[in-house]
Scaffold this motif. Structure first.
Motif, PDB file in Angstrom:
ATOM      1  N   TYR A 104      19.351   5.813  54.162  1.00  0.00           N
ATOM      2  CA  TYR A 104      18.814   4.905  55.246  1.00  0.00           C
ATOM      3  C   TYR A 104      19.868   4.652  56.085  1.00  0.00           C
ATOM      4  O   TYR A 104      19.896   4.721  57.443  1.00  0.00           O
ATOM      5  N   SER A 105      21.216   4.346  55.565  1.00  0.00           N
ATOM      6  CA  SER A 105      22.240   3.772  56.460  1.00  0.00           C
ATOM      7  C   SER A 105      23.004   4.579  57.204  1.00  0.00           C
ATOM      8  O   SER A 105      23.541   4.280  58.343  1.00  0.00           O
ATOM      9  N   LEU A 106      22.840   6.010  57.036  1.00  0.00           N
ATOM     10  CA  LEU A 106      23.314   7.047  57.881  1.00  0.00           C
ATOM     11  C   LEU A 106      22.384   7.262  59.155  1.00  0.00           C
ATOM     12  O   LEU A 106      22.944   7.947  59.994  1.00  0.00           O
ATOM     13  N   THR A 107      21.337   6.808  59.300  1.00  0.00           N
ATOM     14  CA  THR A 107      20.607   6.814  60.516  1.00  0.00           C
ATOM     15  C   THR A 107      21.056   6.184  61.753  1.00  0.00           C
ATOM     16  O   THR A 107      20.670   6.247  62.666  1.00  0.00           O
ATOM     17  N   LEU A 108      21.943   5.196  61.480  1.00  0.00           N
ATOM     18  CA  LEU A 108      22.572   4.583  62.482  1.00  0.00           C
ATOM     19  C   LEU A 108      23.426   5.114  63.417  1.00  0.00           C
ATOM     20  O   LEU A 108      23.436   4.907  64.709  1.00  0.00           O
ATOM     21  N   GLU A 109      24.453   5.890  63.087  1.00  0.00           N
ATOM     22  CA  GLU A 109      25.452   6.507  63.602  1.00  0.00           C
ATOM     23  C   GLU A 109      25.571   8.000  63.392  1.00  0.00           C
ATOM     24  O   GLU A 109      25.492   8.906  64.048  1.00  0.00           O
ATOM     25  N   THR A 110      25.726   8.252  62.103  1.00  0.00           N
ATOM     26  CA  THR A 110      26.098   9.789  61.545  1.00  0.00           C
ATOM     27  C   THR A 110      24.858  10.843  61.941  1.00  0.00           C
ATOM     28  O   THR A 110      25.146  11.952  62.628  1.00  0.00           O
ATOM     29  N   ILE A 111      23.573  10.383  61.466  1.00  0.00           N
ATOM     30  CA  ILE A 111      22.546  11.233  61.946  1.00  0.00           C
ATOM     31  C   ILE A 111      22.335  11.472  63.227  1.00  0.00           C
ATOM     32  O   ILE A 111      22.098  12.907  63.534  1.00  0.00           O
ATOM     33  N   PRO A 112      22.191  10.586  64.200  1.00  0.00           N
ATOM     34  CA  PRO A 112      22.163  10.965  65.572  1.00  0.00           C
ATOM     35  C   PRO A 112      23.050  11.793  66.195  1.00  0.00           C
ATOM     36  O   PRO A 112      22.934  12.796  66.969  1.00  0.00           O
ATOM     37  N   ARG A 113      24.338  11.723  65.470  1.00  0.00           N
ATOM     38  CA  ARG A 113      25.542  12.296  66.258  1.00  0.00           C
ATOM     39  C   ARG A 113      25.482  13.897  65.783  1.00  0.00           C
ATOM     40  O   ARG A 113      25.632  14.953  66.426  1.00  0.00           O
ATOM     41  N   LEU A 114      25.131  13.997  64.429  1.00  0.00           N
ATOM     42  CA  LEU A 114      24.813  15.443  63.782  1.00  0.00           C
ATOM     43  C   LEU A 114      23.463  16.144  64.507  1.00  0.00           C
ATOM     44  O   LEU A 114      23.716  17.299  64.850  1.00  0.00           O
ATOM     45  N   ILE A 115      22.542  15.485  64.788  1.00  0.00           N
ATOM     46  CA  ILE A 115      21.232  15.951  65.565  1.00  0.00           C
ATOM     47  C   ILE A 115      21.645  16.666  67.069  1.00  0.00           C
ATOM     48  O   ILE A 115      21.193  17.497  67.075  1.00  0.00           O
ATOM     49  N   MET A 116      22.229  15.570  67.466  1.00  0.00           N
ATOM     50  CA  MET A 116      22.648  16.108  68.942  1.00  0.00           C
ATOM     51  C   MET A 116      23.459  17.234  68.976  1.00  0.00           C
ATOM     52  O   MET A 116      23.424  18.079  69.728  1.00  0.00           O
ATOM     53  N   GLY A 117      24.485  17.335  67.841  1.00  0.00           N
ATOM     54  CA  GLY A 117      25.605  18.558  67.956  1.00  0.00           C
ATOM     55  C   GLY A 117      24.721  19.657  67.328  1.00  0.00           C
ATOM     56  O   GLY A 117      24.966  20.864  67.936  1.00  0.00           O
ATOM     57  N   LEU A 118      23.666  19.534  66.539  1.00  0.00           N
ATOM     58  CA  LEU A 118      22.984  20.699  65.962  1.00  0.00           C
ATOM     59  C   LEU A 118      22.044  21.185  67.044  1.00  0.00           C
ATOM     60  O   LEU A 118      22.074  22.633  67.096  1.00  0.00           O
ATOM     61  N   LYS A 119      21.535  20.497  67.880  1.00  0.00           N
ATOM     62  CA  LYS A 119      20.501  20.893  68.851  1.00  0.00           C
ATOM     63  C   LYS A 119      21.189  21.770  70.038  1.00  0.00           C
ATOM     64  O   LYS A 119      20.699  22.690  70.543  1.00  0.00           O
ATOM     65  N   LEU A 120      22.585  21.386  70.154  1.00  0.00           N
ATOM     66  CA  LEU A 120      23.437  22.265  71.057  1.00  0.00           C
ATOM     67  C   LEU A 120      23.699  23.643  70.676  1.00  0.00           C
ATOM     68  O   LEU A 120      23.679  24.640  71.411  1.00  0.00           O
ATOM     69  N   ARG A 121      23.846  23.449  69.414  1.00  0.00           N
ATOM     70  CA  ARG A 121      23.986  24.916  68.515  1.00  0.00           C
ATOM     71  C   ARG A 121      22.739  25.800  68.411  1.00  0.00           C
ATOM     72  O   ARG A 121      22.689  27.010  68.341  1.00  0.00           O
ATOM     73  N   ARG A 122      21.684  24.904  67.966  1.00  0.00           N
ATOM     74  CA  ARG A 122      20.621  25.918  67.741  1.00  0.00           C
ATOM     75  C   ARG A 122      19.372  24.868  68.521  1.00  0.00           C
ATOM     76  O   ARG A 122      18.610  24.205  67.840  1.00  0.00           O
ATOM     77  N   PRO A 123      19.202  25.063  69.866  1.00  0.00           N
ATOM     78  CA  PRO A 123      18.286  24.404  70.528  1.00  0.00           C
ATOM     79  C   PRO A 123      16.671  24.609  69.889  1.00  0.00           C
ATOM     80  O   PRO A 123      16.034  23.494  70.188  1.00  0.00           O
ATOM     81  N   GLU A 124      16.261  25.706  69.415  1.00  0.00           N
ATOM     82  CA  GLU A 124      15.231  25.928  68.876  1.00  0.00           C
ATOM     83  C   GLU A 124      14.594  25.297  67.629  1.00  0.00           C
ATOM     84  O   GLU A 124      13.603  25.294  67.251  1.00  0.00           O
TER      85      GLU A 124
END
Length: 308
Positions: A104-124
């Motif tokens: 739960y605690s990683l949803t504040l900063e870590t997860i949003p940053r990883l998701i944004m970077g991941l969507k740039l790499r694999r938009p689909e």
């Protein structure tokens, strides 16, 4: 029984040669040496126990037997390719959906940053986020209900033979107190001074739970636990309301800085969590997990070890 000399790789070499009808061009097409191509074709003949070619100068001319093998080998390779693809889809390999478990605690900063970077790499890619305790996430990864998890690996028994671990950052543990507490955020907190205080704890299986237990063992007393909760946000809400104190990772500090006092622990009780990406070693070539691992490495490079 099919002879062990007959392999899918040799059949692929055979099919390529039947298309090119030239050893050198076949070798170039497959990225092999001419010797390797010739050896594969000769080995197939040994496995089949019959000739496939006759020599004419430096060339190999197909016999009728080679034409028969061509027809069946083409079907075999095509069916195997379809089988591999179907198997990978069943296992979630390369799908457009990734199931990621997280604390739960990683949803504040870590997860949003990883998701944004991941969507740039694999938009689909569609990401399904599952939150839970350390132990629940480890169990779900083991049952193949999750593709990868972000957990604290400090006290977790992860089998390195089956799983890859990619550390992202480290985080110190703090004493969290109600905002109206007279405690000063300067200096450190000696847990022995809180023997008469009420505490709130996460349930067993959460990353901070084990550190909580160990810290009070060092302090030499059992804390008076008012309640145990199943997520870190509920725990901090109770601290905000003045219900009691708790131990909390420093990554929560930014969000609750104005409503909860977070005091560094004195040296005997200091603990540090290592947050890591964990996934099955057997899926190390999955393009979705490769992208997630690459983004996690970028996160780790830009995220200095914390002692907040």
């Amino acid at each position: 029984m099919i002879d062990s000399e007959i392999t899918f790789r040799k059949l692929e070499v055979f099919l390529a040669y039947m298309e090119k009808l030239n050893i050198s061009r076949t070798a170039e097409h497959l990225g092999l040496s001419s010797v390797s191509v010739h050896r594969a074709l000769h080995s197939l003949e040994e496995g089949l126990r019959c000739p496939l070619f006759i020599h004419k100068g430096r060339n190999l001319l197909p016999l009728p037997a080679a034409q028969t093998l061509l027809e069946h080998a083409s079907q075999v390779i095509e069916q195997m390719e379809l089988g591999v693809q179907a198997t990978q889809r069943t296992a979630g390999f390369g799908e457009k959906r990734l199931k990621l478990g997280t604390l739960y605690s990683l949803t504040l900063e870590t997860i949003p940053r990883l998701i944004m970077g991941l969507k740039l790499r694999r938009p689909e890619l569609e990401l399904e986020l599952v939150m839970g305790s350390n132990q629940v996430l480890i169990d779900r990864l083991g049952n193949q209900q999750l593709d990868a998890i972000l957990i604290s690996t400090s006290d977790s028994e992860i089998d390195d033979h089956y799983y890859d671990q990619l550390p992202l950052f480290q985080d110190d543990i703090y004493l969290a107190a109600p905002a109206n507490s007279e405690l000063s955020t300067e200096g450190t907190a000696d847990l022995r001074d809180f023997r008469q205080k009420k505490f709130i704890s996460l349930a067993e299986g959460f990353a901070t739970y084990h550190g909580f237990q160990e810290a009070f063992q060092v302090a030499g007393f059992e804390p008076d636990i008012v309640t145990r909760v199943n997520d870190i946000f509920s725990m901090l809400s109770l601290v905000q309301a003045g219900v009691g104190y708790t131990l909390i990772p420093g990554r929560m500090k930014g969000v609750y800085a104005n409503t909860v006092k977070m005091i560094p622990l004195a040296e005997p009780y200091q603990m540090r969590q290592t947050i890591s990406l964990v996934f099955a070693r057997s899926r190390g070539h999955d393009p979705n997990l490769l992208a997630l691992a690459a983004e996690s490495r970028m996160f780790a490079l830009g995220h200095l070890p914390q002692s907040r």
